[in-house]
Design a protein around this motif. Structure first.
Motif, PDB file in Angstrom:
ATOM      1  N   LYS A  12       0.756  -1.187  -0.133  1.00 59.24           N
ATOM      2  CA  LYS A  12      -0.072   0.087   0.030  1.00 59.24           C
ATOM      3  C   LYS A  12       0.927   1.059  -0.120  1.00 59.24           C
ATOM      4  O   LYS A  12       0.591   2.243  -0.756  1.00 59.24           O
ATOM      5  CB  LYS A  12      -0.885   0.015   1.123  1.00 59.24           C
ATOM      6  N   PHE A  19       1.937   3.122  -8.864  1.00 55.71           N
ATOM      7  CA  PHE A  19       1.739   1.853  -9.484  1.00 55.71           C
ATOM      8  C   PHE A  19       0.900   1.017  -8.729  1.00 55.71           C
ATOM      9  O   PHE A  19       0.660   1.141  -7.640  1.00 55.71           O
ATOM     10  CB  PHE A  19       2.809   1.363 -10.089  1.00 55.71           C
ATOM     11  N   THR A  20       0.398  -0.009  -9.667  1.00 49.24           N
ATOM     12  CA  THR A  20      -0.598  -0.925  -9.001  1.00 49.24           C
ATOM     13  C   THR A  20       0.346  -1.983  -8.621  1.00 49.24           C
ATOM     14  O   THR A  20       1.654  -2.202  -8.913  1.00 49.24           O
ATOM     15  CB  THR A  20      -1.518  -1.534 -10.283  1.00 49.24           C
ATOM     16  N   ALA A  21      -0.406  -2.812  -7.716  1.00 45.42           N
ATOM     17  CA  ALA A  21       0.515  -4.049  -7.169  1.00 45.42           C
ATOM     18  C   ALA A  21       0.777  -5.224  -8.495  1.00 45.42           C
ATOM     19  O   ALA A  21       1.899  -5.548  -8.384  1.00 45.42           O
ATOM     20  CB  ALA A  21      -0.753  -4.799  -6.314  1.00 45.42           C
ATOM     21  N   LYS A  22       0.062  -5.174  -9.389  1.00 45.62           N
ATOM     22  CA  LYS A  22       0.355  -5.959 -10.311  1.00 45.62           C
ATOM     23  C   LYS A  22       1.554  -5.642 -11.077  1.00 45.62           C
ATOM     24  O   LYS A  22       2.566  -6.271 -11.351  1.00 45.62           O
ATOM     25  CB  LYS A  22      -0.833  -6.038 -11.464  1.00 45.62           C
ATOM     26  N   TYR A  23       1.737  -4.109 -11.300  1.00 43.36           N
ATOM     27  CA  TYR A  23       2.965  -3.823 -11.748  1.00 43.36           C
ATOM     28  C   TYR A  23       4.333  -3.971 -10.840  1.00 43.36           C
ATOM     29  O   TYR A  23       5.151  -4.533 -11.078  1.00 43.36           O
ATOM     30  CB  TYR A  23       3.115  -1.971 -12.083  1.00 43.36           C
ATOM     31  N   MET A  32       2.449   1.576  -3.627  1.00 40.77           N
ATOM     32  CA  MET A  32       1.559   2.094  -4.694  1.00 40.77           C
ATOM     33  C   MET A  32       1.204   3.589  -4.344  1.00 40.77           C
ATOM     34  O   MET A  32       0.862   4.201  -5.338  1.00 40.77           O
ATOM     35  CB  MET A  32       0.209   0.931  -4.664  1.00 40.77           C
TER      36      MET A  32
END
Length: 67
Positions: free
Chosen positions: A13, A21-25, A16
């Motif tokens: 968190k 950026f997202t967790a996926k990134y 991000m």
């Protein structure tokens, strides 16, 4: 607010919100070997703040100029 030191543990968190950026990134960066794997505490994942900062400054060089 607490001071964040190089040896502080941060969570997804935090990263991000800080980098946008997202967790996926971030997990794609881990899989590519650009960001260290997290330290696991049960089901929680944490990263050393210094490792995150090193990644941030090496893979986002324009942020060095902005800070």
């Amino acid at each position: 607010m607490r001071e964040i030191r190089d040896d502080s543990l941060i969570d997804m968190k935090f990263m991000m919100e800080d980098a946008g950026f997202t967790a996926k990134y971030f997990y794609s960066q881990i899989n590519a070997g650009h960001l260290p794997k997290p330290i696991k505490y049960g089901r929680s994942s944490r990263w050393m703040y210094a490792d995150y900062q090193n990644w941030k400054h090496s893979f986002l060089p324009d942020l060095k100029k902005a800070s």
